[in-house]
Design a protein around this motif. Structure first.
Motif, mmCIF file in Angstrom:
data_model
loop_
_atom_site.group_PDB
_atom_site.id
_atom_site.type_symbol
_atom_site.label_atom_id
_atom_site.label_comp_id
_atom_site.label_asym_id
_atom_site.label_seq_id
_atom_site.Cartn_x
_atom_site.Cartn_y
_atom_site.Cartn_z
ATOM 1 N N MET A 1 0.828 -1.198 0.000
ATOM 2 C CA MET A 1 0.000 0.000 0.000
ATOM 3 C C MET A 1 0.865 1.251 0.000
ATOM 4 S SD MET A 1 -3.040 -0.827 2.711
ATOM 5 C CE MET A 1 -3.542 0.890 2.638
ATOM 6 N N THR A 2 0.487 2.227 -0.814
ATOM 7 C CA THR A 2 1.230 3.476 -0.873
ATOM 8 C C THR A 2 0.479 4.604 -0.171
ATOM 9 O OG1 THR A 2 0.227 3.954 -3.030
ATOM 10 C CG2 THR A 2 2.358 2.830 -3.029
ATOM 11 N N GLU A 3 -0.831 4.548 -0.126
ATOM 12 C CA GLU A 3 -1.625 5.584 0.519
ATOM 13 C C GLU A 3 -1.845 5.248 1.988
ATOM 14 O OE1 GLU A 3 -5.234 6.180 -1.578
ATOM 15 O OE2 GLU A 3 -4.259 6.921 -3.399
ATOM 16 N N ARG A 4 -1.952 6.296 2.808
ATOM 17 C CA ARG A 4 -2.210 6.084 4.233
ATOM 18 C C ARG A 4 -3.672 5.705 4.431
ATOM 19 N NH1 ARG A 4 -0.225 11.381 7.144
ATOM 20 N NH2 ARG A 4 -0.316 10.058 9.007
ATOM 21 N N ILE A 5 -3.912 4.962 5.511
ATOM 22 C CA ILE A 5 -5.257 4.476 5.809
ATOM 23 C C ILE A 5 -6.055 5.588 6.472
ATOM 24 C CG2 ILE A 5 -6.606 2.720 7.023
ATOM 25 C CD1 ILE A 5 -4.026 1.014 7.096
ATOM 26 N N PHE B 1 2.251 5.184 13.848
ATOM 27 C CA PHE B 1 2.079 4.334 12.675
ATOM 28 C C PHE B 1 1.938 5.223 11.431
ATOM 29 C CE2 PHE B 1 0.533 2.049 16.342
ATOM 30 C CZ PHE B 1 1.089 0.784 16.189
ATOM 31 N N PRO B 2 3.021 5.373 10.664
ATOM 32 C CA PRO B 2 2.988 6.281 9.499
ATOM 33 C C PRO B 2 1.982 5.862 8.434
ATOM 34 C CG PRO B 2 4.977 4.921 9.489
ATOM 35 C CD PRO B 2 4.328 4.700 10.811
ATOM 36 N N GLU B 3 1.550 4.596 8.464
ATOM 37 C CA GLU B 3 0.586 4.136 7.470
ATOM 38 C C GLU B 3 -0.842 4.558 7.796
ATOM 39 O OE1 GLU B 3 2.457 2.448 9.575
ATOM 40 O OE2 GLU B 3 1.808 0.360 9.827
ATOM 41 N N VAL B 4 -1.032 5.166 8.980
ATOM 42 C CA VAL B 4 -2.367 5.565 9.425
ATOM 43 C C VAL B 4 -2.497 7.082 9.427
ATOM 44 C CG1 VAL B 4 -4.002 5.557 11.349
ATOM 45 C CG2 VAL B 4 -2.698 3.481 10.811
ATOM 46 N N ASP C 1 -1.841 -4.178 11.123
ATOM 47 C CA ASP C 1 -1.399 -5.162 10.126
ATOM 48 C C ASP C 1 -2.596 -5.884 9.509
ATOM 49 O OD1 ASP C 1 1.195 -4.462 10.651
ATOM 50 O OD2 ASP C 1 1.621 -6.188 11.945
ATOM 51 N N ARG C 2 -3.549 -6.243 10.368
ATOM 52 C CA ARG C 2 -4.746 -6.940 9.876
ATOM 53 C C ARG C 2 -5.551 -6.026 8.958
ATOM 54 N NH1 ARG C 2 -7.937 -10.137 14.352
ATOM 55 N NH2 ARG C 2 -5.942 -11.242 14.254
ATOM 56 N N THR C 3 -5.617 -4.751 9.304
ATOM 57 C CA THR C 3 -6.319 -3.789 8.459
ATOM 58 C C THR C 3 -5.661 -3.663 7.091
ATOM 59 O OG1 THR C 3 -7.026 -2.508 10.386
ATOM 60 C CG2 THR C 3 -7.043 -1.388 8.258
ATOM 61 N N MET C 4 -4.335 -3.533 7.084
ATOM 62 C CA MET C 4 -3.607 -3.393 5.822
ATOM 63 C C MET C 4 -3.794 -4.625 4.945
ATOM 64 S SD MET C 4 -0.049 -1.593 7.087
ATOM 65 C CE MET C 4 0.602 -1.606 5.430
ATOM 66 N N GLN D 1 -6.422 -7.106 0.188
ATOM 67 C CA GLN D 1 -7.288 -8.131 -0.394
ATOM 68 C C GLN D 1 -8.474 -7.507 -1.120
ATOM 69 O OE1 GLN D 1 -8.390 -10.763 2.809
ATOM 70 N NE2 GLN D 1 -6.296 -11.468 3.144
ATOM 71 N N GLN D 2 -9.042 -6.452 -0.530
ATOM 72 C CA GLN D 2 -10.163 -5.760 -1.170
ATOM 73 C C GLN D 2 -9.732 -5.134 -2.493
ATOM 74 O OE1 GLN D 2 -11.388 -2.994 1.883
ATOM 75 N NE2 GLN D 2 -12.856 -4.422 2.790
#
Length: 275
Positions: A1-5, A27-30, A118-121, A126-127
């Motif tokens: 993933m490249t975009e933040r959640i 968490f930089p991904e959020v 991690d589970r969210t990512m 998968q989506q």
């Protein structure tokens, strides 16, 4: 993933709400878009931001976490992934019944929060893969006329669906020349002894091939046998007419009338009614 959640935090307790928002900064991904103190605020934030993830408290005054999800569905809003955050564990079973991706007990430690992220990512990936697959299936279905269910079966068996099983052109050798005729341009085909007459765009091409051999190269979702010695491109059919003697004729867009034999009549009628 490249975009933040894109994320919402929903909790009626100020310290819990602020605390989780601060923890998520690790968490930089959020990306926390908003922190809501009530279910009503959460609904407005879902409308405004369409988040991908929501950390949702269960026990809140006015509207609890489960009621928030029910309202999202009733208002037909985009449903984010949900991680329930609560001080009580008796709601865990119900939480997973409403398809929450995780259930965290307060106070939330860093390791459990990491697992939830991690589970969210993984779920979002998968989506996205499913969306890409659905897009590909629809593109193939549009290009080939195949049914989406048939394409899914082929995909499940490991078959490549990126290209059509049927050619886009047919090569016809006539008088020392080879002409490429677009398959979609073919209006109808009829047999003339050992030859096929290919009628396309006001021209007739002679092809040395049997009807059975040609039929295998034509997409059955578009080309249908209407007679023992005739095939028609259903995309060029204008209407089906019945005669007083019980015979049926197809009228093509160019005005051509083609007789439908009794053995193919019911199938052709069904295809026309369903298109």
């Amino acid at each position: 993933m490249t975009e933040r959640i894109k994320t919402l935090v929903v909790d009626d307790e100020s310290l819990a709400r602020k605390g989780l928002s601060v923890r998520l900064e690790d968490f930089p991904e959020v990306q926390v878009l908003d922190a809501c103190q009530s279910g009503r605020q959460a609904l407005e934030a879902v409308k405004a931001h369409q988040p991908q993830l929501m950390f949702l408290d269960i026990q809140m005054p006015g509207m609890n976490g489960f009621e928030v999800l029910r309202e999202i569905r009733q208002q037909q809003l985009p449903m984010p992934l949900v991680v329930f955050v609560t001080a009580y564990d008796q709601y865990a079973i119900k939480a997973f019944e409403v398809r929450a991706i995780d259930y965290l007990l307060k106070p939330v430690d860093h390791e459990r929060l990491q697992k939830a992220i991690d589970r969210t990512m993984s779920t979002i990936e998968q989506q996205q893969q499913q969306q890409q697959q659905d897009k590909l299936i629809n593109l193939v279905a549009d290009a080939t006329g195949e049914d989406c269910e048939d394409i899914l079966k082929r995909l499940a068996s490991g078959e490549d669906i990126s290209g059509s099983r049927y050619p886009e052109h047919i090569a016809i050798k006539e008088s020392g020349e080879i002409t490429r005729v677009a398959i979609n341009a073919i209006e109808w085909v009829d047999a003339a002894g050992d030859y096929m007459c290919i009628h396309a765009q006001n021209e007739t091409h002679i092809l040395r091939r049997t009807m059975k051999e040609l039929e295998q190269e034509l997409n059955p979702q578009r080309f249908q046998r209407i007679h023992r010695s005739a095939i028609v491109n259903m995309a060029h059919v204008e209407k089906l007419c019945s005669r007083q003697n019980g015979e049926y004729h197809l009228i093509l867009r160019n005005g051509k009338q083609l007789k439908v034999s009794r053995s193919y009549k019911d199938r052709i009628k069904k295809l026309i009614l369903n298109t």
